[in-house]
Motif scaffolding. Sequence first.
Motif, PDB file in Angstrom:
ATOM      1  N   HIS A  99       0.911  -1.145   0.000  1.00  0.00           N
ATOM      2  CA  HIS A  99       0.000   0.000   0.000  1.00  0.00           C
ATOM      3  C   HIS A  99       0.950   1.194   0.000  1.00  0.00           C
ATOM      4  N   VAL A 100       0.902   1.986  -1.053  1.00  0.00           N
ATOM      5  CA  VAL A 100       1.913   3.041  -1.232  1.00  0.00           C
ATOM      6  C   VAL A 100       2.087   3.872   0.039  1.00  0.00           C
ATOM      7  N   HIS A 101       3.344   4.122   0.380  1.00  0.00           N
ATOM      8  CA  HIS A 101       3.647   4.942   1.551  1.00  0.00           C
ATOM      9  C   HIS A 101       4.944   5.702   1.309  1.00  0.00           C
ATOM     10  N   ALA A 102       4.960   6.960   1.733  1.00  0.00           N
ATOM     11  CA  ALA A 102       6.186   7.749   1.738  1.00  0.00           C
ATOM     12  C   ALA A 102       6.809   7.629   3.113  1.00  0.00           C
ATOM     13  N   HIS A 103       8.098   7.295   3.158  1.00  0.00           N
ATOM     14  CA  HIS A 103       8.852   7.381   4.408  1.00  0.00           C
ATOM     15  C   HIS A 103       9.403   8.808   4.500  1.00  0.00           C
ATOM     16  N   VAL A 104       9.108   9.489   5.607  1.00  0.00           N
ATOM     17  CA  VAL A 104       9.722  10.784   5.900  1.00  0.00           C
ATOM     18  C   VAL A 104      10.732  10.520   7.001  1.00  0.00           C
ATOM     19  N   VAL A 105      12.025  10.630   6.677  1.00  0.00           N
ATOM     20  CA  VAL A 105      13.059  10.314   7.672  1.00  0.00           C
ATOM     21  C   VAL A 105      13.985  11.515   7.857  1.00  0.00           C
ATOM     22  N   GLY A 106      14.389  11.731   9.102  1.00  0.00           N
ATOM     23  CA  GLY A 106      15.287  12.841   9.396  1.00  0.00           C
ATOM     24  C   GLY A 106      15.580  12.908  10.876  1.00  0.00           C
TER      25      GLY A 106
END
Length: 116
Positions: A99-106
């Motif tokens: 299921h499409v997902h964007a990882h926001v990492v920082g």
Amino acid sequence: MSDNCVFCRIAAGELPTTLLHTSPNTVAFRDLNPQAPTHVLVIPKRHHTDVAALATADPALAGEVLATAATVAQAEGLGANGFRLIFNTGRYAGQEVFHVHAHVVGGAPLGPMLVR
Ligand code: 5GP
Ligand code: ZN
């Protein structure tokens, strides 16, 4: 909605998660197994397998996912030092949840883009 899709179930509020942000069509929540000090997932509520399928079927919704990712990055304090946005797509990229997902990492220096 797919009954056996974990992110559809999160979007439907059927599974517990650390919800950070919702919009009419998107949800942002913390990754269960964070890979950086800040690691958030952003999904469309509607099921699409990956970012390529989403962009083809509904480019406006793909834009909403990006807008939510930017909002969450700002809210998490990542605006000043930057962050990385990742869409793992398919087998070679190691995609685990389809299921499409964007990882926001920082939240810390993230090192080179790819392990060599
Ligand atoms: P992928 O490898 O598909 O790009 O990433 C899937 C991500 O989803 C992984 O980082 C994994 O930790 C996360 N994940 C898998 N199941 C759950 C869950 O039930 N809840 C949350 N919050 N994250 C999950
Ligand atoms: Zn789904």
